[in-house]
Design an enzyme around this catalytic site. Structure first.
Site, PDB file in Angstrom:
ATOM      1  N   GLU A   1       0.793  -1.300  -0.062  1.00  0.00           N
ATOM      2  CA  GLU A   1      -0.039  -0.010  -0.063  1.00  0.00           C
ATOM      3  C   GLU A   1       0.899   1.255   0.095  1.00  0.00           C
ATOM      4  O   GLU A   1       1.862   1.233   0.650  1.00  0.00           O
ATOM      5  CB  GLU A   1      -0.688  -0.109   1.158  1.00  0.00           C
TER       6      GLU A   1
ATOM      7  N   LYS B   1      -9.595   2.354  -2.941  1.00  0.00           N
ATOM      8  CA  LYS B   1     -10.096   1.872  -1.737  1.00  0.00           C
ATOM      9  C   LYS B   1     -11.678   2.152  -1.365  1.00  0.00           C
ATOM     10  O   LYS B   1     -11.983   3.460  -1.634  1.00  0.00           O
ATOM     11  CB  LYS B   1      -9.233   2.530  -0.568  1.00  0.00           C
TER      12      LYS B   1
ATOM     13  N   CYS C   1      -5.296  -2.416   2.678  1.00  0.00           N
ATOM     14  CA  CYS C   1      -5.198  -2.307   3.930  1.00  0.00           C
ATOM     15  C   CYS C   1      -6.377  -2.983   4.900  1.00  0.00           C
ATOM     16  O   CYS C   1      -6.539  -4.244   4.656  1.00  0.00           O
ATOM     17  CB  CYS C   1      -5.199  -0.849   4.283  1.00  0.00           C
TER      18      CYS C   1
END
Length: 531
Positions: free
Chosen positions: A287, A351, A405
């Site tokens: 990430e 995301k 994440c």
């Protein structure tokens, strides 16, 4: 032991709250990095005995009757979440000048808020409490509802759900291929609380027999599934390289270090395969591994093209900027890019589920007027959330299901599109949390997504834990925390799912109904075999 149970039952006031806190603290040992699931077989019987000791006055109204069990549940939850989440304060030390003031809110405030869910669990259980084995069904029901709510209320934070304590290793993870985490949460509490029946409670043999049967089936199914042949690699084989650069978070935030960070990733990408193995077809970076806006840096794309060999693909975490219109600041997204050997961006995914206070500020207008900001405040407005999670298709047809994440901790958000993919992709940067239990807990929860879906997982973490996980949750290769290097392996294949998402949901609601019936029968005087 019966004497100890009696003493716990007779506790009151501060003493009872303190023992509840200690019981919750003890339960943390069942979660990573410890994985001592036996600890839950002590903490939950203590919780049962504490609830047994609740004796409201006949004149008390409904609120007063529920105040005592709420206090027990909250103290248990506060201990559990304090012991399991204290490491969140480490993220605020990275930029201590700006955020050190918030450490008490992260370390104490969040556990205090999350403790409300367990207060609700015990209140629900107490409403159906009895002196028989039905009371552990009531406790399981209460925790099942509380953990289900914790998955989505206030954007959700199902970290360290109780069910994970019953799945510390692949042998004990295989039930997740049949039922969802919400069901495992309930059944785990039933089994963990069952020892309380040995010394207190009518119908002990019935309750214990059910708990032993559930636990035996849990283990036996794990043995059976792991005894089957490992899922074969899909043809043609795809070689994967996972890069773990171990970049300190303070360095990642230093603008002067951006070039060296980028080159560090490139050097690991170009390293030869040890032992003369197959050259990687796909290279995965963690990430936010690209330390600048890639589309503003054509030289960086050219540099990537220099390093990638013919036919190689790079999948890398990056911040993506999008024009928001005249007079408005750009929108920023926490993303993954797919980049080919010519340095062209051929795919991207943003995301969907952002971290409150980390990537965006809830109720921004109000809280900024109070002087608060998110950790991502260097980007105006923080990050924006994507509306949907696409499946990324690589040249050659292989498909990746991206989770960035902590999106990987939301079992219920892994949608039907995941089954269209050949591999789950989890990129993360746990450097924020240092060498604490946090990265181990995060990895464990991500690992379960492979078992639930029957799809292998590639996990790239900046400081660890990086791994390739097969469709049964077995580690093919792993790179531990703070080990700089790469993982080279062949991507394992998929397994057929034993139940689909709607079926698992129905099993959850059916299990909840059964526990409700058992607890109600026991509470309201029906005879459920008081042997």
């Amino acid at each position: 032991m019966e004497r100890l149970a009696g003493r716990i039952i007779l506790l009151s006031g501060v003493s009872r709250a303190f023992v509840g806190f200690l019981a919750g603290l003890l339960a943390v040992l069942a979660q990573p990095p410890f994985g001592i699931f036996a600890a839950a077989f002590v903490s939950f019987p203590v919780l049962v005995w504490l609830i047994d000791g609740v004796a409201p006055y006949p004149s008390d109204g409904a609120f007063r009757r529920l105040r005592q069990p709420a206090a027990i549940g909250w103290s248990f939850g506060f201990g559990y979440f304090l012991g399991g989440l204290w490491w969140l304060g480490n993220a605020l030390l990275v930029e201590a000048d700006a955020f050190a003031w918030a450490i008490p809110l992260a370390v104490l405030g969040l556990p205090a808020v999350l403790g409300v869910f367990y207060a609700l669990a015990v209140v629900i259980a107490r409403c159906l409490w009895s002196d028989g084995w039905g009371r552990i069904a009531a406790l399981a029901l209460g925790f099942g509802i509380a953990e289900w709510l914790r998955g989505f209320v206030f954007t959700g934070f199902p970290w360290n759900a109780i069910g994970y304590a019953a799945m510390p290793m692949p042998l004990m993870m295989q039930s997740a291929s049949v039922v969802n985490l919400s069901t495992i949460n309930m059944l785990a509490v039933f089994v963990f609380a069952a020892p309380a029946l040995i010394w207190t409670g009518k119908g002990a043999r019935t309750g214990l027999a059910i708990a032993v049967a559930l636990f035996t089936a849990h283990i036996a199914f794990g043995f059976y599934r792991l005894a089957q042949p490992a899922p074969p690699s899909a043809a043609p084989q795809m070689a994967v390289r996972v890069v773990q650069p171990v970049i300190d978070q303070a360095k990642k935030l230093d603008d002067r270090e951006r070039a060296s960070i980028f080159e560090d990733h490139l050097s690991l990408t170009a390293a030869p395969v040890q032992g003369g193995g197959k050259r990687p077809d796909i290279v995965v970076w963690p990430e936010t591994s690209i330390p600048f806006i890639l589309t503003d840096n054509p030289d960086a794309l050219a540099r990537i093209a220099e390093v990638l060999k013919d036919g190689q693909i790079l999948v890398a975490g990056a911040v993506r900027a999008e024009d928001a219109g005249a007079g408005l600041p750009p929108r920023y997204y926490n993303s993954v890019y797919v980049i080919d050997d010519r340095g062209q961006i051929i795919g991207a995914a943003d995301k969907v589920h952002l971290v409150p206070f980390g990537e965006y500020l809830p109720y921004e207008d109000l809280l900024t007027s109070w002087g608060l900001s998110s950790i991502a405040a260097s980007m105006p407005g923080g990050f924006s959330a994507a509306r949907m999670r696409p499946v990324l298709t690589l040249p050659g047809g292989r498909r990746l299901y991206p989770m960035i994440c902590y999106e990987a901790i939301f079992a219920d958000e892994v949608d039907a599109n995941a089954r269209l993919a050949d591999v789950l992709l989890n990129v993360t940067n746990d450097a924020w949390f240092g060498d604490t239990p946090g990265p181990r807990q995060h990895f464990h929860q991500a690992q379960l997504r492979a078992v639930e879906t029957g799809i292998p997982m590639i996990r790239a973490a900046n400081t660890g834990i990086s791994a390739v996980v097969d469709a049964r949750g077995v580690l093919v290769l792993v790179l531990g925390y703070n080990y700089r290097g790469v993982l080279d392996t062949i991507l394992p294949g998929k397994l057929p799912t034993l139940t689909d998402v709607p079926t698992r949901s129905r099993i959850f609601w059916l299990s909840m109904a059964i526990l409700s019936i058992v607890a109600s029968f026991s509470r309201f005087g029906f005879d459920i075999r008081k042997n």
